[in-house]
Design a protein around this motif. Structure first.
Motif, PDB file in Angstrom:
ATOM      1  N   LEU A 116       0.830  -1.213   0.000  1.00 47.27           N
ATOM      2  CA  LEU A 116       0.000   0.000   0.000  1.00 47.27           C
ATOM      3  C   LEU A 116       0.863   1.261   0.000  1.00 47.27           C
ATOM      4  O   LEU A 116       0.581   2.223  -0.725  1.00 47.27           O
ATOM      5  CB  LEU A 116      -0.943   0.003   1.201  1.00 47.27           C
ATOM      6  CG  LEU A 116      -2.158  -0.918   1.114  1.00 47.27           C
ATOM      7  CD1 LEU A 116      -2.792  -1.101   2.490  1.00 47.27           C
ATOM      8  CD2 LEU A 116      -3.174  -0.381   0.117  1.00 47.27           C
ATOM      9  N   ALA A 117       1.930   1.267   0.799  1.00 48.68           N
ATOM     10  CA  ALA A 117       2.812   2.434   0.869  1.00 48.68           C
ATOM     11  C   ALA A 117       3.519   2.664  -0.469  1.00 48.68           C
ATOM     12  O   ALA A 117       3.580   3.799  -0.951  1.00 48.68           O
ATOM     13  CB  ALA A 117       3.833   2.254   1.992  1.00 48.68           C
ATOM     14  N   GLN A 119       2.609   1.613  -3.503  1.00 45.48           N
ATOM     15  CA  GLN A 119       1.629   1.992  -4.517  1.00 45.48           C
ATOM     16  C   GLN A 119       1.188   3.442  -4.332  1.00 45.48           C
ATOM     17  O   GLN A 119       1.012   4.176  -5.312  1.00 45.48           O
ATOM     18  CB  GLN A 119       0.410   1.064  -4.450  1.00 45.48           C
ATOM     19  CG  GLN A 119       0.683  -0.371  -4.814  1.00 45.48           C
ATOM     20  CD  GLN A 119       0.735  -0.606  -6.306  1.00 45.48           C
ATOM     21  OE1 GLN A 119       0.376   0.248  -7.104  1.00 45.48           O
ATOM     22  NE2 GLN A 119       1.194  -1.780  -6.694  1.00 45.48           N
ATOM     23  N   PHE A 120       1.011   3.866  -3.093  1.00 44.18           N
ATOM     24  CA  PHE A 120       0.582   5.236  -2.823  1.00 44.18           C
ATOM     25  C   PHE A 120       1.649   6.237  -3.261  1.00 44.18           C
ATOM     26  O   PHE A 120       1.350   7.247  -3.905  1.00 44.18           O
ATOM     27  CB  PHE A 120       0.263   5.416  -1.331  1.00 44.18           C
ATOM     28  CG  PHE A 120      -0.264   6.777  -1.000  1.00 44.18           C
ATOM     29  CD1 PHE A 120      -1.580   7.109  -1.269  1.00 44.18           C
ATOM     30  CD2 PHE A 120       0.564   7.738  -0.430  1.00 44.18           C
ATOM     31  CE1 PHE A 120      -2.077   8.368  -0.968  1.00 44.18           C
ATOM     32  CE2 PHE A 120       0.080   9.002  -0.126  1.00 44.18           C
ATOM     33  CZ  PHE A 120      -1.242   9.322  -0.405  1.00 44.18           C
ATOM     34  N   ALA A 123       1.757   6.365  -7.013  1.00 40.40           N
ATOM     35  CA  ALA A 123       0.561   7.043  -7.530  1.00 40.40           C
ATOM     36  C   ALA A 123       0.676   8.554  -7.374  1.00 40.40           C
ATOM     37  O   ALA A 123       0.392   9.306  -8.311  1.00 40.40           O
ATOM     38  CB  ALA A 123      -0.691   6.530  -6.818  1.00 40.40           C
ATOM     39  N   MET A 124       1.114   9.012  -6.206  1.00 47.03           N
ATOM     40  CA  MET A 124       1.169  10.455  -5.958  1.00 47.03           C
ATOM     41  C   MET A 124       2.319  11.133  -6.701  1.00 47.03           C
ATOM     42  O   MET A 124       2.126  12.158  -7.351  1.00 47.03           O
ATOM     43  CB  MET A 124       1.279  10.742  -4.455  1.00 47.03           C
ATOM     44  CG  MET A 124       0.043  10.353  -3.661  1.00 47.03           C
ATOM     45  SD  MET A 124      -1.466  11.158  -4.221  1.00 47.03           S
ATOM     46  CE  MET A 124      -2.364   9.792  -4.889  1.00 47.03           C
ATOM     47  N   ASN A 157      -6.357   8.288  -9.187  1.00 51.06           N
ATOM     48  CA  ASN A 157      -5.304   7.497  -8.561  1.00 51.06           C
ATOM     49  C   ASN A 157      -5.658   7.071  -7.141  1.00 51.06           C
ATOM     50  O   ASN A 157      -5.241   6.004  -6.696  1.00 51.06           O
ATOM     51  CB  ASN A 157      -3.970   8.254  -8.600  1.00 51.06           C
ATOM     52  CG  ASN A 157      -3.289   8.083  -9.931  1.00 51.06           C
ATOM     53  OD1 ASN A 157      -2.598   7.098 -10.157  1.00 51.06           O
ATOM     54  ND2 ASN A 157      -3.504   9.013 -10.839  1.00 51.06           N
ATOM     55  N   LEU A 158      -6.431   7.898  -6.436  1.00 56.53           N
ATOM     56  CA  LEU A 158      -6.878   7.495  -5.101  1.00 56.53           C
ATOM     57  C   LEU A 158      -7.858   6.331  -5.175  1.00 56.53           C
ATOM     58  O   LEU A 158      -7.890   5.479  -4.288  1.00 56.53           O
ATOM     59  CB  LEU A 158      -7.490   8.684  -4.355  1.00 56.53           C
ATOM     60  CG  LEU A 158      -6.491   9.720  -3.852  1.00 56.53           C
ATOM     61  CD1 LEU A 158      -7.214  10.923  -3.251  1.00 56.53           C
ATOM     62  CD2 LEU A 158      -5.519   9.118  -2.853  1.00 56.53           C
ATOM     63  N   TRP A 161      -5.595   3.215  -6.270  1.00 56.09           N
ATOM     64  CA  TRP A 161      -4.553   2.845  -5.326  1.00 56.09           C
ATOM     65  C   TRP A 161      -4.844   1.542  -4.569  1.00 56.09           C
ATOM     66  O   TRP A 161      -4.038   0.616  -4.612  1.00 56.09           O
ATOM     67  CB  TRP A 161      -4.286   4.026  -4.389  1.00 56.09           C
ATOM     68  CG  TRP A 161      -3.515   3.709  -3.162  1.00 56.09           C
ATOM     69  CD1 TRP A 161      -2.314   3.072  -3.086  1.00 56.09           C
ATOM     70  CD2 TRP A 161      -3.888   3.996  -1.821  1.00 56.09           C
ATOM     71  NE1 TRP A 161      -1.906   2.963  -1.783  1.00 56.09           N
ATOM     72  CE2 TRP A 161      -2.858   3.529  -0.982  1.00 56.09           C
ATOM     73  CE3 TRP A 161      -4.983   4.626  -1.255  1.00 56.09           C
ATOM     74  CZ2 TRP A 161      -2.902   3.671   0.404  1.00 56.09           C
ATOM     75  CZ3 TRP A 161      -5.022   4.763   0.121  1.00 56.09           C
ATOM     76  CH2 TRP A 161      -3.993   4.283   0.926  1.00 56.09           C
ATOM     77  N   PRO A 162      -5.981   1.421  -3.876  1.00 57.71           N
ATOM     78  CA  PRO A 162      -6.211   0.141  -3.173  1.00 57.71           C
ATOM     79  C   PRO A 162      -6.422  -1.030  -4.135  1.00 57.71           C
ATOM     80  O   PRO A 162      -6.017  -2.162  -3.839  1.00 57.71           O
ATOM     81  CB  PRO A 162      -7.463   0.409  -2.329  1.00 57.71           C
ATOM     82  CG  PRO A 162      -8.104   1.612  -2.915  1.00 57.71           C
ATOM     83  CD  PRO A 162      -7.040   2.382  -3.615  1.00 57.71           C
ATOM     84  N   SER A 165      -3.032  -2.115  -5.326  1.00 60.20           N
ATOM     85  CA  SER A 165      -2.320  -2.729  -4.205  1.00 60.20           C
ATOM     86  C   SER A 165      -2.794  -4.149  -3.955  1.00 60.20           C
ATOM     87  O   SER A 165      -1.989  -5.078  -3.811  1.00 60.20           O
ATOM     88  CB  SER A 165      -2.508  -1.898  -2.934  1.00 60.20           C
ATOM     89  OG  SER A 165      -2.001  -0.603  -3.109  1.00 60.20           O
TER      90      SER A 165
END
Length: 193
Positions: A116-117, A119-120, A123-124, A157-158, A161-162, A165
């Motif tokens: 998750l970290a 991918q986040f 993405a950002m 992207n938000l 994101w999950p 992930s």
């Protein structure tokens, strides 16, 4: 910082092994094929499977090898299936994402939180910030506003994101339990810490 430099150097040393080059080429072929199995949801949202295959390279061979692999794959995928004009900023995006994934995954215990970290951050930094900048620089609408597009890309992207992930983590977990990575490590002779 020293640990990251050592990790990067170790990853680059992986390229000295011809089996590593062969394995990354096989993953590259799989990534190109998986690129044809993208699920398009509306105009902006799509779920792709080629990035999962590419992340396996970053997991197995690290940020240095992954960076070169991602750059080569971006150019190869454009040559095979061009979508618009070529712009090197997008290749730099792919390479930056590979480095981020490599630092999060290479020789690390993979957990959902770690995925998750990673991918986040990708993405950002790569998709929202740099991707919007590249779009703004290359768009034919020079007067197009940066911030509205930034907001749309941020929302997209938000949402993704999950999903991205869970897709990678599920595929990784399946491959790990099936012993695929163990066999690759055994035959490619990857040195483990």
């Amino acid at each position: 910082m020293k640990k990251m430099a050592t990790l990067f150097r170790t990853s680059m040393d992986e390229l000295k092994n011809i089996r590593t080059l062969t394995m990354t080429a096989l993953f590259g072929c799989m990534s190109v094929v998986m690129g044809y199995f993208t699920i398009q949801i509306g105009d902006f949202l799509k779920i792709g499977f080629s990035s999962v295959v590419q992340q396996f390279v970053y997991y197995l061979f690290g940020p240095g090898t992954g960076m070169l692999f991602a750059g080569a794959m971006d150019i190869l995928k454009f040559a095979v299936r061009p979508t618009g004009a070529f712009f090197p900023g997008y290749t730099l995006n792919a390479m930056a994402a590979a480095v981020i994934y490599g630092f999060f995954y290479y020789r690390q215990r993979i957990t959902l939180r770690r995925v998750l970290a990673a991918q986040f951050l990708v993405a950002m930094v790569c998709n929202v910030c740099l991707g919007t900048l590249w779009w703004h620089m290359t768009t034919t609408q020079a007067s197009a506003a940066f911030w509205p597009v930034f907001g749309v890309r941020l929302g997209k992207n938000l949402v993704q994101w999950p999903l991205n992930s869970l897709l990678f983590y599920g595929a990784w977990e399946f491959m790990e339990k099936a012993g695929v990575f163990r066999e690759i490590r055994k035959h490619v002779c990857i040195r483990r810490v």
